[in-house]
Design a protein around this motif. Structure first.
Motif, PDB file in Angstrom:
ATOM      1  N   GLU A  25      19.976  13.681  -2.219  1.00 47.10           N
ATOM      2  CA  GLU A  25      20.141  13.151  -0.862  1.00 47.10           C
ATOM      3  C   GLU A  25      19.802  11.658  -0.814  1.00 47.10           C
ATOM      4  O   GLU A  25      20.486  10.881  -0.148  1.00 47.10           O
ATOM      5  N   TYR A  28      22.573   9.805  -2.653  1.00 46.82           N
ATOM      6  CA  TYR A  28      23.794   9.794  -1.850  1.00 46.82           C
ATOM      7  C   TYR A  28      23.673   8.861  -0.646  1.00 46.82           C
ATOM      8  O   TYR A  28      24.649   8.214  -0.258  1.00 46.82           O
ATOM      9  N   CYS A  31      24.864   5.529  -1.434  1.00 46.70           N
ATOM     10  CA  CYS A  31      26.279   5.394  -1.797  1.00 46.70           C
ATOM     11  C   CYS A  31      27.089   4.677  -0.726  1.00 46.70           C
ATOM     12  O   CYS A  31      28.074   4.011  -1.040  1.00 46.70           O
ATOM     13  N   CYS A 100      28.413   8.723  -7.115  1.00 45.32           N
ATOM     14  CA  CYS A 100      28.626   8.789  -5.660  1.00 45.32           C
ATOM     15  C   CYS A 100      29.810   9.690  -5.321  1.00 45.32           C
ATOM     16  O   CYS A 100      29.731  10.506  -4.388  1.00 45.32           O
ATOM     17  N   LEU A 103      28.739  13.290  -5.882  1.00 42.93           N
ATOM     18  CA  LEU A 103      27.866  13.772  -4.806  1.00 42.93           C
ATOM     19  C   LEU A 103      28.643  14.022  -3.519  1.00 42.93           C
ATOM     20  O   LEU A 103      28.355  14.957  -2.780  1.00 42.93           O
ATOM     21  N   GLU A 104      29.644  13.185  -3.258  1.00 47.53           N
ATOM     22  CA  GLU A 104      30.471  13.370  -2.060  1.00 47.53           C
ATOM     23  C   GLU A 104      31.303  14.647  -2.173  1.00 47.53           C
ATOM     24  O   GLU A 104      31.440  15.394  -1.202  1.00 47.53           O
ATOM     25  N   PRO A 107      28.580  18.455  -1.995  1.00 47.62           N
ATOM     26  CA  PRO A 107      27.392  18.304  -1.149  1.00 47.62           C
ATOM     27  C   PRO A 107      26.353  19.406  -1.344  1.00 47.62           C
ATOM     28  O   PRO A 107      25.172  19.193  -1.104  1.00 47.62           O
ATOM     29  N   ARG A 110      23.174  18.536  -3.741  1.00 48.56           N
ATOM     30  CA  ARG A 110      22.368  17.329  -3.518  1.00 48.56           C
ATOM     31  C   ARG A 110      20.864  17.578  -3.482  1.00 48.56           C
ATOM     32  O   ARG A 110      20.089  16.638  -3.526  1.00 48.56           O
TER      33      ARG A 110
END
Length: 131
Positions: A25, A28, A31, A100, A103-104, A107, A110
């Motif tokens: 988290e 991210y 990012c 990034c 991670l997107e 989700p 995270r």
């Protein structure tokens, strides 16, 4: 003067970042901004990974053929990620951008630590070609 130096060192030592701070988290959240934290984290992880890979190779080259050394070497090689081949010349910025994106797109993962996320991302995005 030495009192100021000692106070500075103590303040620095007591201001260590908790291990949980480098989770998915937090990574991210950077990012969408400057990405300085993500790129710095990626650079540190890559440095550590390269060092571990070098040590693993050195263990295999210098190890005498004994079962205990071979088992220890195998465990170490698995721990540093044998199936990760980051192309030469890949920058920390590129790896940070890939992290990034990873991670997107994912989700649900995270909550993992930064190290777990980097290792997982590298395993999927920088997998060694099968000979």
């Amino acid at each position: 003067m030495s009192g100021i130096l000692i106070a500075t060192l103590l303040a620095t030592a007591s201001a260590k970042i908790p291990a949980g701070l480098s989770g998915g988290e937090v990574l991210y959240s950077d990012c969408g901004g400057s990405r300085q934290f993500v790129v710095g984290y990626a650079a540190g992880w890559l440095d550590k990974w390269n060092s571990d890979e070098y040590l693993a190779r050195r263990i295999f080259i210098e190890a005498h053929p004994s079962p205990s050394r071979m088992v220890n070497s195998a465990h170490f090689a698995i721990a540093v990620g044998v199936n990760v081949c980051i192309p030469e010349g890949t920058t920390a910025e590129a790896v940070g951008k890939t992290l990034c994106t990873f991670l997107e797109e994912n989700p649900g993962i995270r909550e993992a630590t930064g190290d777990e996320l980097m290792t997982t991302m590298a395993h999927y995005k920088y997998r060694c070609p099968i000979p």
